[in-house]
Design a protein around this motif. Sequence first.
Motif, PDB file in Angstrom:
ATOM      1  N   ASP A  37       0.851  -1.182   0.000  1.00 35.99           N
ATOM      2  CA  ASP A  37       0.000   0.000   0.000  1.00 35.99           C
ATOM      3  C   ASP A  37       0.893   1.239   0.000  1.00 35.99           C
ATOM      4  OD1 ASP A  37      -1.327   2.291   1.685  1.00 35.99           O
ATOM      5  OD2 ASP A  37      -3.004   1.086   0.973  1.00 35.99           O
ATOM      6  N   GLU A  97       0.825   3.960   1.269  1.00 32.50           N
ATOM      7  CA  GLU A  97       1.012   4.645   2.546  1.00 32.50           C
ATOM      8  C   GLU A  97       1.594   3.740   3.627  1.00 32.50           C
ATOM      9  OE1 GLU A  97      -2.319   8.128   2.742  1.00 32.50           O
ATOM     10  OE2 GLU A  97      -3.011   6.110   3.247  1.00 32.50           O
ATOM     11  N   ARG A 129     -11.855  -0.681   1.058  1.00 27.47           N
ATOM     12  CA  ARG A 129     -11.250  -0.684  -0.270  1.00 27.47           C
ATOM     13  C   ARG A 129     -12.299  -0.606  -1.379  1.00 27.47           C
ATOM     14  NH1 ARG A 129      -5.987   0.634   0.431  1.00 27.47           N
ATOM     15  NH2 ARG A 129      -4.776  -0.922   1.572  1.00 27.47           N
ATOM     16  N   SER A 171     -10.971   5.245   5.354  1.00 27.25           N
ATOM     17  CA  SER A 171     -10.955   5.324   3.896  1.00 27.25           C
ATOM     18  C   SER A 171      -9.554   5.152   3.323  1.00 27.25           C
ATOM     19  CB  SER A 171     -11.540   6.656   3.420  1.00 27.25           C
ATOM     20  OG  SER A 171     -10.796   7.750   3.937  1.00 27.25           O
ATOM     21  N   ARG A 172      -8.535   5.350   4.154  1.00 28.07           N
ATOM     22  CA  ARG A 172      -7.158   5.168   3.722  1.00 28.07           C
ATOM     23  C   ARG A 172      -6.325   4.763   4.921  1.00 28.07           C
ATOM     24  NH1 ARG A 172      -5.274  10.940   1.543  1.00 28.07           N
ATOM     25  NH2 ARG A 172      -3.230   9.906   1.633  1.00 28.07           N
ATOM     26  N   SER A 232      -3.576   5.834   6.188  1.00 30.56           N
ATOM     27  CA  SER A 232      -3.040   6.886   7.053  1.00 30.56           C
ATOM     28  C   SER A 232      -4.048   7.374   8.087  1.00 30.56           C
ATOM     29  CB  SER A 232      -2.535   8.058   6.222  1.00 30.56           C
ATOM     30  OG  SER A 232      -3.577   8.611   5.446  1.00 30.56           O
ATOM     31  N   ASP A 233      -5.333   7.050   7.907  1.00 33.76           N
ATOM     32  CA  ASP A 233      -6.331   7.418   8.907  1.00 33.76           C
ATOM     33  C   ASP A 233      -6.094   6.707  10.236  1.00 33.76           C
ATOM     34  OD1 ASP A 233      -7.583   9.097   7.120  1.00 33.76           O
ATOM     35  OD2 ASP A 233      -9.105   7.632   6.532  1.00 33.76           O
TER      36      ASP A 233
END
Length: 220
Positions: A97, A99, A196, A208-209, A211-212
Motif C-alpha cells: 500500500d 502509505e 477498499r 478510507s485510507r 493513514s487514517d
Amino acid sequence: MGNKVAGVIFDLWNTLVPLSDQIKQQAFIETSATLDLEPQKLINPWSETRSRRETGDLYQYLSWMRDELASGWTEETILNAMNVRRDIHGSAFESPDFEAVYVLDRLKKNNIRIAVVSNCSSDVRNMISSSVIEPFIDVIALSAEVGIMKPDPKIYQYAASKLGLGCEQCIYVGDGLDHELEGAEKAGLKAFLLDRGDGIQWSGDSLSRLSDVLKEVGID
C-alpha cells in the motif's frame, strides 16, 4: 480512542500488501502446472482444504495432498511448486500500500507497537522477512504457525500478548474478509474496516485510507 491505544494489529493481504485476483490466479495456475495437474482438477480439493493448508506447514500439506490425489509428486516437485508460489505471491510485496511504509514508520517513531495477523500458508513468513515492511513489525502472527485462523479470537489475543499488551490497548485494521473484524472485537479489540470499495459490510467504524490509522492512535 486517543493516546490509550498502545498497539495496532494489522491484517496483511489487501491491508498492508495488495494481493490482486490476477496474482492469485497466476500463482494457482503456475503451481498447478508445476505439480503437473490441470488447474480444474486441483481447484476443488485446494479450496476445500484451505483450513488445513493455512494452519500448518505448506510442505507437509502438499505431501498430504499428494497422497489424497494419489499423485506421483517427488520431493523436488513439491519444493519447486512451493518456490513458484512463493515467487508469484511474493511479488505483491514489491508494491505495498502506497502509505504502508509511511504509516508504519510514524507508528514506530511514536512507540506504538505493531503486529500483523494473517490467514495464510507458511511460505508467507519468508515473503514478509524479505519485504520493506518487515523492519517495522514487532510481532508476526500467521495462522500457519499459530495453528489458528481468523476470526477465532485466540489469534488476536495471541498477537496482543506477544506485543506485551492487552487486547483493550490495541486496535485492529483490516479489509474485512474472513469475518476478521467481528473476531477482533470478540477478542476485545476495537476493529476498523479499511474500506477498499469491495462492498464488505461492517457496522462499526471504517477508514478510507491507511493513514487514517494515525489519528485513531493520537498521532497528528
